[in-house]
Scaffold this active site. Structure first.
Site, mmCIF file in Angstrom:
data_model
loop_
_atom_site.group_PDB
_atom_site.id
_atom_site.type_symbol
_atom_site.label_atom_id
_atom_site.label_comp_id
_atom_site.label_asym_id
_atom_site.label_seq_id
_atom_site.Cartn_x
_atom_site.Cartn_y
_atom_site.Cartn_z
ATOM 1 N N GLU A 1 41.979 34.981 33.885
ATOM 2 C CA GLU A 1 40.642 35.175 33.293
ATOM 3 C C GLU A 1 39.996 33.888 32.788
ATOM 4 O OE1 GLU A 1 41.063 38.572 30.637
ATOM 5 O OE2 GLU A 1 41.486 39.895 32.332
ATOM 6 N N GLU B 1 44.300 42.876 38.373
ATOM 7 C CA GLU B 1 44.530 43.582 37.105
ATOM 8 C C GLU B 1 43.356 44.515 36.848
ATOM 9 O OE1 GLU B 1 45.519 41.081 33.549
ATOM 10 O OE2 GLU B 1 44.309 42.565 32.471
#
Ligand SMILES: *[C@@H]1O[C@H](CO)[C@@H](O)[C@H](O)[C@H]1NC(C)=O
Ligand SMILES: *[C@@H]1O[C@H](CO)[C@@H](O)[C@H](O)[C@H]1NC(C)=O
Ligand SMILES: *[C@@H]1O[C@H](CO)[C@@H](O)[C@H](O)[C@H]1NC(C)=O
Ligand SMILES: *[C@@H]1O[C@H](CO)[C@@H](O)[C@H](O)[C@H]1NC(C)=O
Length: 382
Positions: A196, A314
């Site tokens: 991220e 994810e």
């Protein structure tokens, strides 16, 4: 995969019939014509790094479910994974970019994560001992899991402003770690770079040009270290939220053959603390909004990186540990199956559910290791 796709299509149609009025109709499924193709090992689930004291609103749903403290000898655990064989497991999460590996010339002491004011996500750096890495790999081998391991992509960089990180990635610790892994004969299916950090980032972000430069470096390291191996692992990145400009740029900077898989994260239900999570899950229009992410990403790949494929690296539905008494219950399956369907429709090869265990969205219960409803939903797609 034709039959599986037919099932997804069926589920996609099903959600239309779930709106308020009940209507009767018939559905014709053409199971001959494939509209997209997934990997043979489409179903994947994650093991995270969160320690037991990761809490939200005084509730701490992680327990001992992290890569460093999970009870690998629990009688249900290996069985649950073996029953989904071959399950892909992705090891990674928010704290991944603060993990050090206790190997080679690492000078820092090997301490577990600790709460720290001002630390990324409120925690200090943590460390993976090689003894634990050995145990994890024996477990993966015994359960037949295919492993994707997320590397620390912030190592050696410095903070430019509150959320922006710059400077070159320092590959030394990762290199020693991968070398150790090879020397032990552990088979890691794919190495992922960062968590991220793409686009606007979550806790931190790194520019696409810098990220691409470091990926070229990592690819070179993998080529060298795996030179004598018949098996060549894939390089997977960036494990972050899709942002068109950032993803386009990354592929342009790295060029052919560097990134094998583009991983993106999806949390389309908003925060886990939302009191109306169940309403969102049962709202077909709400669920379908993610389609533009999938279609834009496939366009990015067609245009700038036809050598790579897309994975959902994810996805947990609701972010920040999932929804208490929602993400681990039956109603969540409407979100899960719907998204497996949408993802496969757009040629996503692998879909990693957050989490295998840990938080409120585990396929398995954090303390009892008993399967939650979504564990059984995963059987749709083998
Ligand atoms: C990899 O590890 C071996 C020991 O297993 C060591 O001899 C070798 O120098 C290491 N290679 C690199 C590139 O670090
Ligand atoms: C590969 O094998 C050659 C010949 O045995 C050896 O010289 C070299 O160090 C090996 N490379 C790695 C990365 O293990
Ligand atoms: C997808 O692309 C369209 C057209 O460029 C744009 O309007 C939309 O915001 C994009 N969506 C995402 C999630 O990137
Ligand atoms: C695990 O199961 C116990 C007992 O059924 C339950 O109280 C708890 O909320 C569950 N934990 C999670 C994180 O789902």
């Amino acid at each position: 995969m034709g039959i599986h796709l037919a099932l997804f299509l069926f589920l996609a149609f099903l959600r239309m019939t779930l709106s308020q009025d009940i209507e009767h109709g018939s559905i014709l499924v053409d199971g001959i014509q494939a509209i997209a193709e997934t990997d043979d090992n489409f179903i994947c689930a994650t093991i995270d790094w969160w320690p037991h004291d990761k809490c939200d609103y005084n509730y701490c749903p992680w327990g001992d479910s992290s890569a460093v403290n999970l009870d690998l000898s629990h009688p249900f655990f290996a069985k649950a994974i073996q029953a989904l064989k071959p399950l892909r497991i992705r090891v990674g999460g928010s704290l991944q970019d603060q993990v050090l590996y206790e190997v080679g010339s690492l000078k820092s002491p090997c301490h577990p994560f600790q709460k720290m004011k001002g630390g990324l996500f409120g925690f200090s750096k943590g460390c993976l001992q090689m003894k634990r890495w050995d145990e994890l790999n024996h477990f993966f081998d015994e359960t037949g899991a295919l492993v994707t391991f997320g590397l620390n992509a912030l190592h050696g960089r410095h903070q430019i402003s509150h959320t922006v990180w710059g400077g070159d990635w320092d590959p030394s610790n990762a290199k020693d770690f991968i070398n150790y892994t090879i020397s032990k004969g552990y088979k890691i299916d794919s190495w992922e770079f960062g968590n991220e950090l793409s686009g606007k980032g979550i806790g931190a972000r790194v520019g696409a040009a810098q990220y691409g430069k470091d990926l070229i470096k990592l690819k070179e390291i993998l080529r060298t270290l795996y030179k004598n191996s018949t098996f060549k692992p894939s390089l997977v990145a960036p494990g972050g939220f899709y942002n068109k400009e950032w993803f386009d740029k990354l592929l342009q900077v790295t060029g052919p053959g560097i990134v094998n898989v583009l991983t993106h994260h999806v949390y389309n239900l908003g925060p886990g603390s939302d009191e109306h999570l169940d309403r969102k899950i049962l709202d077909p229009e709400c669920l379908s909004k993610v389609e533009s992410i999938f279609s834009n990403l496939s366009e990015t790949i067609q245009k700038y990186g036809p050598w790579s494929s897309a994975w959902v690296g994810e996805a947990g539905g609701a972010f920040n540990s999932g929804g208490r008494s929602v993400s681990n219950t039956f109603v969540n399956s409407f979100w899960y199956l719907d998204q497996l369907g949408i993802a496969s429709r757009y040629n996503t090869k692998v879909y990693c559910r957050q989490t295998l265990i840990g938080g409120n969205y585990g396929l398995l219960n954090t303390t009892t290791f008993i399967p939650n409803p979504d564990y059984y939903r995963s059987w749709c797609c083998f």
